[in-house]
Design a protein around this motif. Sequence first.
Motif, PDB file in Angstrom:
ATOM      1  N   PHE A   4       0.870  -1.127   0.027  1.00  0.00           N
ATOM      2  CA  PHE A   4      -0.071   0.091  -0.057  1.00  0.00           C
ATOM      3  C   PHE A   4       0.985   1.296  -0.023  1.00  0.00           C
ATOM      4  N   LEU A   5       1.810   1.293   0.846  1.00  0.00           N
ATOM      5  CA  LEU A   5       2.655   2.387   0.787  1.00  0.00           C
ATOM      6  C   LEU A   5       3.562   2.709  -0.334  1.00  0.00           C
ATOM      7  N   VAL A   6       4.000   1.781  -1.253  1.00  0.00           N
ATOM      8  CA  VAL A   6       4.496   1.792  -2.666  1.00  0.00           C
ATOM      9  C   VAL A   6       3.540   2.162  -3.295  1.00  0.00           C
ATOM     10  N   GLN A   7       2.337   1.844  -3.391  1.00  0.00           N
ATOM     11  CA  GLN A   7       1.363   2.284  -4.375  1.00  0.00           C
ATOM     12  C   GLN A   7       0.861   3.796  -4.007  1.00  0.00           C
ATOM     13  N   ILE A   9       2.973   6.088  -2.681  1.00  0.00           N
ATOM     14  CA  ILE A   9       4.371   6.917  -3.311  1.00  0.00           C
ATOM     15  C   ILE A   9       4.239   7.182  -4.994  1.00  0.00           C
ATOM     16  N   LEU A  10       3.868   5.913  -5.432  1.00  0.00           N
ATOM     17  CA  LEU A  10       3.807   5.786  -6.932  1.00  0.00           C
ATOM     18  C   LEU A  10       2.573   6.899  -7.440  1.00  0.00           C
ATOM     19  N   ARG A  11       1.556   6.820  -6.851  1.00  0.00           N
ATOM     20  CA  ARG A  11       0.219   7.527  -7.084  1.00  0.00           C
ATOM     21  C   ARG A  11       0.718   9.205  -6.926  1.00  0.00           C
ATOM     22  N   GLU A  12       1.296   9.338  -5.940  1.00  0.00           N
ATOM     23  CA  GLU A  12       1.848  10.710  -5.479  1.00  0.00           C
ATOM     24  C   GLU A  12       2.931  11.092  -6.643  1.00  0.00           C
ATOM     25  N   LEU A  13       3.591  10.533  -7.112  1.00  0.00           N
ATOM     26  CA  LEU A  13       4.798  10.820  -8.056  1.00  0.00           C
ATOM     27  C   LEU A  13       3.983  10.840  -9.427  1.00  0.00           C
ATOM     28  N   LYS A  14       3.129  10.117  -9.638  1.00  0.00           N
ATOM     29  CA  LYS A  14       2.335  10.186 -11.025  1.00  0.00           C
ATOM     30  C   LYS A  14       1.677  11.340 -11.155  1.00  0.00           C
ATOM     31  N   SER A  24       6.745  -4.711 -12.997  1.00  0.00           N
ATOM     32  CA  SER A  24       5.521  -5.609 -12.455  1.00  0.00           C
ATOM     33  C   SER A  24       4.824  -6.664 -13.006  1.00  0.00           C
ATOM     34  N   HIS A  25       4.412  -7.691 -12.308  1.00  0.00           N
ATOM     35  CA  HIS A  25       3.635  -8.742 -12.937  1.00  0.00           C
ATOM     36  C   HIS A  25       2.075  -8.568 -12.595  1.00  0.00           C
ATOM     37  N   LEU A  26       1.951  -7.521 -11.807  1.00  0.00           N
ATOM     38  CA  LEU A  26       0.729  -7.106 -11.269  1.00  0.00           C
ATOM     39  C   LEU A  26      -0.252  -6.381 -12.217  1.00  0.00           C
ATOM     40  N   LEU A  27      -1.146  -6.994 -12.922  1.00  0.00           N
ATOM     41  CA  LEU A  27      -1.890  -6.102 -14.186  1.00  0.00           C
ATOM     42  C   LEU A  27      -2.591  -4.823 -13.363  1.00  0.00           C
ATOM     43  N   GLU A  28      -2.974  -5.101 -12.453  1.00  0.00           N
ATOM     44  CA  GLU A  28      -3.717  -3.898 -11.714  1.00  0.00           C
ATOM     45  C   GLU A  28      -2.807  -2.781 -11.550  1.00  0.00           C
ATOM     46  N   ASP A  29      -1.693  -2.905 -11.173  1.00  0.00           N
ATOM     47  CA  ASP A  29      -0.479  -1.911 -10.837  1.00  0.00           C
ATOM     48  C   ASP A  29      -0.242  -1.327 -12.505  1.00  0.00           C
ATOM     49  N   VAL A  30      -0.004  -1.877 -13.196  1.00  0.00           N
ATOM     50  CA  VAL A  30       0.428  -1.531 -14.764  1.00  0.00           C
ATOM     51  C   VAL A  30      -0.858  -0.824 -14.968  1.00  0.00           C
ATOM     52  N   ASP A  31      -2.052  -1.300 -15.125  1.00  0.00           N
ATOM     53  CA  ASP A  31      -3.306  -0.542 -15.331  1.00  0.00           C
ATOM     54  C   ASP A  31      -3.525   1.055 -14.731  1.00  0.00           C
ATOM     55  N   GLU A  32      -3.128   1.024 -13.449  1.00  0.00           N
ATOM     56  CA  GLU A  32      -3.412   1.957 -12.760  1.00  0.00           C
ATOM     57  C   GLU A  32      -2.213   3.133 -12.910  1.00  0.00           C
ATOM     58  N   PHE A  33      -1.101   2.637 -13.149  1.00  0.00           N
ATOM     59  CA  PHE A  33       0.273   3.800 -12.967  1.00  0.00           C
ATOM     60  C   PHE A  33       0.750   4.032 -14.171  1.00  0.00           C
ATOM     61  N   CYS A  34       0.685   2.984 -15.322  1.00  0.00           N
ATOM     62  CA  CYS A  34       1.601   3.141 -16.629  1.00  0.00           C
ATOM     63  C   CYS A  34       0.679   3.845 -17.538  1.00  0.00           C
ATOM     64  N   GLU A  35       1.576   4.518 -18.497  1.00  0.00           N
ATOM     65  CA  GLU A  35       0.888   5.256 -19.624  1.00  0.00           C
ATOM     66  C   GLU A  35       1.645   4.371 -20.888  1.00  0.00           C
ATOM     67  N   ASN A  36       2.894   4.223 -20.778  1.00  0.00           N
ATOM     68  CA  ASN A  36       3.703   3.588 -21.754  1.00  0.00           C
ATOM     69  C   ASN A  36       4.092   2.064 -21.110  1.00  0.00           C
ATOM     70  N   LEU A  37       4.381   1.184 -21.831  1.00  0.00           N
ATOM     71  CA  LEU A  37       4.605  -0.202 -21.404  1.00  0.00           C
ATOM     72  C   LEU A  37       5.646  -0.904 -22.273  1.00  0.00           C
TER      73      LEU A  37
END
Length: 74
Positions: A4-7, A9-14, A24-37
């Motif tokens: 949760f802490l990592v998420q 921090i990533l959300r704040e930086l984004k 990441s192999h976690l598709l939920e994280d990829v979907d939430e944080f990524c614009e490019n892949l």
Amino acid sequence: DGNFLVQKILRELKNRGKTICFSSHLLEDVDEFCENLVVIHHGNVLYQGPLDPFRKKYGNLEEAFVAVKESASS
């Protein structure tokens, strides 16, 4: 919870417009944080580019990853 802490921090930086590079192999994280892949399978780049067209072409991220992986194995 550490995840949760990592998420958080990533959300704040984004939200501040910062570039984030992570693996990441976690598709939920990829979907939430990524614009490019970049999709890498057995050391080969199978896809590199924007997330939205990749997802839309196949319906969702899980189907997209499976389709790209299978096409590379053919």
